[in-house]
Every structure is written in C-alpha cells, then in structure tokens.
Motif scaffolding. Sequence first.
Motif, short mmCIF file in Angstrom:
data_model
loop_
_atom_site.label_atom_id
_atom_site.label_comp_id
_atom_site.label_asym_id
_atom_site.label_seq_id
_atom_site.Cartn_x
_atom_site.Cartn_y
_atom_site.Cartn_z
N PRO A 79 0.80 -1.23 0.00
CA PRO A 79 0.00 0.00 0.00
C PRO A 79 0.83 1.27 0.00
CG PRO A 79 -0.92 -1.60 1.53
CD PRO A 79 0.39 -2.15 1.08
N ASP A 80 2.03 1.24 0.61
CA ASP A 80 2.81 2.47 0.68
C ASP A 80 3.46 2.84 -0.65
OD1 ASP A 80 4.82 0.58 0.53
OD2 ASP A 80 5.89 1.25 2.32
N ARG A 81 3.22 2.03 -1.69
CA ARG A 81 3.73 2.34 -3.02
C ARG A 81 2.64 2.82 -3.97
NH1 ARG A 81 8.32 -2.53 -3.16
NH2 ARG A 81 9.25 -1.84 -1.18
N ILE A 82 1.50 3.13 -3.39
CA ILE A 82 0.35 3.60 -4.16
C ILE A 82 0.09 5.07 -3.82
CG2 ILE A 82 -2.11 3.32 -4.62
CD1 ILE A 82 -0.54 0.94 -5.57
N ALA A 83 0.11 5.93 -4.85
CA ALA A 83 -0.30 7.33 -4.71
C ALA A 83 -1.71 7.48 -5.26
CB ALA A 83 0.66 8.25 -5.45
N LEU A 84 -2.50 8.36 -4.69
CA LEU A 84 -3.89 8.55 -5.10
C LEU A 84 -4.01 9.78 -6.00
CD1 LEU A 84 -5.68 7.66 -1.76
CD2 LEU A 84 -5.07 6.17 -3.68
N THR A 85 -4.81 9.64 -7.05
CA THR A 85 -4.94 10.68 -8.08
C THR A 85 -6.40 10.89 -8.44
OG1 THR A 85 -4.87 9.22 -10.03
CG2 THR A 85 -2.75 9.80 -9.02
N ASP A 86 -6.61 11.74 -9.42
CA ASP A 86 -7.97 12.00 -9.92
C ASP A 86 -8.35 11.06 -11.07
OD1 ASP A 86 -8.19 14.03 -8.10
OD2 ASP A 86 -7.68 15.61 -9.53
N GLY A 87 -7.49 10.12 -11.41
CA GLY A 87 -7.76 9.19 -12.51
C GLY A 87 -6.47 8.79 -13.19
N ALA A 88 -6.57 7.92 -14.20
CA ALA A 88 -5.38 7.44 -14.90
C ALA A 88 -4.68 8.55 -15.66
CB ALA A 88 -5.75 6.30 -15.84
N ALA A 89 -5.44 9.42 -16.32
CA ALA A 89 -4.82 10.52 -17.07
C ALA A 89 -4.02 11.42 -16.13
CB ALA A 89 -5.88 11.32 -17.81
N HIS A 90 -4.57 11.67 -14.96
CA HIS A 90 -3.89 12.49 -13.96
C HIS A 90 -2.62 11.80 -13.49
CE1 HIS A 90 -4.14 14.70 -9.83
NE2 HIS A 90 -3.29 15.29 -10.65
N ALA A 91 -2.68 10.48 -13.29
CA ALA A 91 -1.51 9.73 -12.86
C ALA A 91 -0.39 9.81 -13.89
CB ALA A 91 -1.90 8.27 -12.61
N VAL A 92 -0.75 9.69 -15.16
CA VAL A 92 0.24 9.79 -16.24
C VAL A 92 0.89 11.17 -16.22
CG1 VAL A 92 0.49 9.94 -18.76
CG2 VAL A 92 -0.80 8.05 -17.72
N GLN A 93 0.10 12.20 -16.02
CA GLN A 93 0.65 13.55 -16.00
C GLN A 93 1.60 13.75 -14.81
OE1 GLN A 93 -2.19 16.80 -16.73
NE2 GLN A 93 -3.63 15.25 -17.45
N LEU A 94 1.30 13.12 -13.68
CA LEU A 94 2.20 13.24 -12.54
C LEU A 94 3.59 12.71 -12.88
CD1 LEU A 94 -0.08 12.17 -9.53
CD2 LEU A 94 0.54 14.48 -10.24
N VAL A 95 3.64 11.63 -13.65
CA VAL A 95 4.93 11.07 -14.04
C VAL A 95 5.65 11.98 -15.02
CG1 VAL A 95 6.08 9.11 -15.15
CG2 VAL A 95 4.15 8.71 -13.60
N LEU A 96 4.94 12.41 -16.05
CA LEU A 96 5.58 13.22 -17.09
C LEU A 96 5.99 14.60 -16.57
CD1 LEU A 96 3.32 12.10 -20.01
CD2 LEU A 96 5.79 11.86 -19.94
N HIS A 97 5.24 15.14 -15.64
CA HIS A 97 5.62 16.42 -15.03
C HIS A 97 6.73 16.24 -14.00
CE1 HIS A 97 2.77 19.39 -16.62
NE2 HIS A 97 1.87 18.42 -16.64
#
Length: 428
Positions: free
Chosen positions: A76-94
């Motif tokens: 569980p400590d390796r899971i970040a919470l986001t607003d959706g998959a698109a948002h998660a992708v943006q977190l990585v690219l940013h």
Amino acid sequence: MTLADNLRRHFPVVRHTAYLATSVRGAVPDLALEAMQKALAWEAEFGGGHPEYAQRLQQARARVREHLAALLCTRPDRIALTDGAAHAVQLVLHGLPLWPGDEVVVSDDVDAAVWLAVHLQRQRRGIVVRVVDGRLAPDDLVAAVNAMTGPRTRLVVTAHVSPATGQRQPVERLCEVAHAKQAFLLVDGRQGAGVDAVDVEAAGIDFYAVDGGTWLCGPEGVGALYVRRDAWSVLEPAFAGPSALAAPGAVQPYGGFWLAPNAARFDCAHAGLAAWTGWAEALRFLRAEAGWDFIRTRVRGLSGYLLDRLLSMDGVRVWTPREGRAGLVVFQTARLAPDAVAAACAARDVRVEVLPDAVRAATAMYNQEADIDRLVQALAEAGSLRGRDSASLHGHDGAAAAGAAAAGTAAAGTEAAHDLSSGARPGR
C-alpha cells in the motif's frame, strides 16, 4: 443462481441495457452507491469541517490503497492517489527530470490523454518524442522499442491493454528493454487493471496508472499511481497538497516542509469523502465477493464468445487477437461507419464505444452472453452485414489482422519510429 448471476444483480444499469461500454465508464455496484449515499448523508448532517471528516477520508483512502496493492501485487505504501489514470500519467511526465533532447518512446495506441501529456512536455521542455506502432504483434513491438531506444531515452510509455486493438501488450518484456537502456517504463492501466493480471513488483514496472472509473467500478474522478520504490528519489511531486505531507501542518511559511516517507508524497487527489468511500466499497466487492481470478476468467470468456459471434458474420473485421485479448473487442463492419453502428446499437439499448475507424465493445464481469447476442442482433437488424460486401472485411481472426499489420511495419525496422521533436503528428 450462479456466481455470475448473483454478482450481476448488484449493477442497476445491466437490468435494462446491454452495457458494453465499460472502457468508457464502468458500472457502479449498488453497494458502492449505498456507501456513497451514507457518506454524503453524514457530511450533510455534520459538515466537511467536522473533525471526524478528515479521519473518515483517510480511512477510505487507506482501504483503496490496500485493495489496489493486493490487485497489483505490491504494498500500500507504493500507491499514490490521483484523480484518474490521465492524472496519474501527468504526474509522471511532469515529475520526471526531463531535459531538452531527452527521448520519450510512446506506443501510438495509447489514450488521447496520454498523448496530450507527452506533447505538453515536448512543447515545454524540448524533449524528443519517438513513436512506435502499438498495433505490432508482441514480439515485433518489443523489437521495435528495443531498436529505437538509446542513451538519451528516459521513458517508455505503453498501455497495459491497447485501447486501439484490445491486445494485451508485453509490458513485462518492455520493462526489461527500458531498464536495459537505463530508462523508466510507464504503463497506462486504464484498460487492464482488474481484467488482466500484472505483478508490478515482479515485472519491475516503474509507474502504473490506474483509473477507478472504468473496470474497477468506482465513481468518476478517482484513480491511483503505483510508483516503484527505487523511483521515489527520482520522481518529483508535480503538484502538492496536504495529503502529500508527512503529517498535517508539516509545512512552514518560510520554506520548510516534510513530505510523506512513501508514495503518498505524490498524492494529488481532489475527490471528497463520498467518492473515496464508494470506490473503496467497489474494490472490496470486486475483491471479496467476486474475486480477481473469477473476474479475469469471466471477462476473457465473454470476450472470446463475442469474438466467435463476430467472426461468424460476413462483413466484419475483428482487430483484437484471440490469444492476446483481455476485455476489449475492436471491430469494423463493411457497410456502416462506426458512429452509425453505435447509433443502431443505442436504438436497441446496446451501449458500445465509437473509435475513429472502428467500434469497441467491452465485456465486463457483469455482462452475460445475452448482452453479446443483443449486440450481434442489433448489427444484423441494421443491415450492415448482409452478403459478402468486402473481401477485406470478411470475418478475419484478429490475430491474422494484427499479424498482417505487424509484417508491414516490422519490415521497416527502426523506421517504425516517428520523430516528433518538430511537432509532427503520427499517422494513424
């Protein structure tokens, strides 16, 4: 009553509709809806400013992390919470340190939201975007990615399940290729999480984006990002909010702040108590009352049944390979354009998704063979499949279609890549 029938009764939409559009928005089970209503009722009575609100929210989010960790075979400590998959992708690219001239290799069949995030980084940071044909057969896709990655490659981006063909991509092998070139792998799991098994730890996947609103039956606006432990020190929090801190108030006016000591430091989720409570209950329902193994088996069986029905009809071309399928089946008809097919289906209470050049049907665990029969009947009644209209559209097995496409592209070798550093768009 079978287990499939018992589970189906918890999804109101399928009581009147042949709902084959889970790839757009998954059905929400009644137990999750009830949990959301109770959360809203509590908030309406006591208010979001009540001291217990933050505690309830934290508990709901913790349950989501626990269920997702079990699904992805991680912690569980390796899971970040986001607003959706698109948002998660943006977190990585940013958040990745990308510099002018650094290369990002992207499979051209990823979701449009992924493309937008990639191109924004090309525009803002001067990265080079290289494109590989995501419709290639698995062996050819791995070879093409290997050929186009080099010392400046920082990131490889692919889908878990191709939204364009329904093919399960070889994410484990692509991870090996990326790591051999000292690059990271980002997997968009929007169409794969919950319907196809993946062990992110065993595979070594660096980033895996999850959408709560598709196959995981949650409300809109919730998602998650798995971040491999070794990547915590490389990925920077692209956005920061209170949940990313080590403790409430762990920030000072003059520059001091303390981030969470795990993947929660990448949290950036804006949904409220009701949404997270609902998704936590939906995940509990899927995990405990259905079981991930049953769901995967059920989904694969239904997609196989749909393939068989479509391939028995004249004038249909199926793009989804039989052996590499999960829950998506992508097809074309000879006489009707995709939007006309969708309209004919909608008139008969059958819901499918329109792609630019095809139709996509998603067979979820709450579907049944009768839903697929209704789709096939709707196509037949629309008159789109009478006679042998086109030899090129006659009942292909998706594996043959994918193999033909792969042969044409693989022959070009490294020319399968398109350099988008100048802003050119890939041909589709």
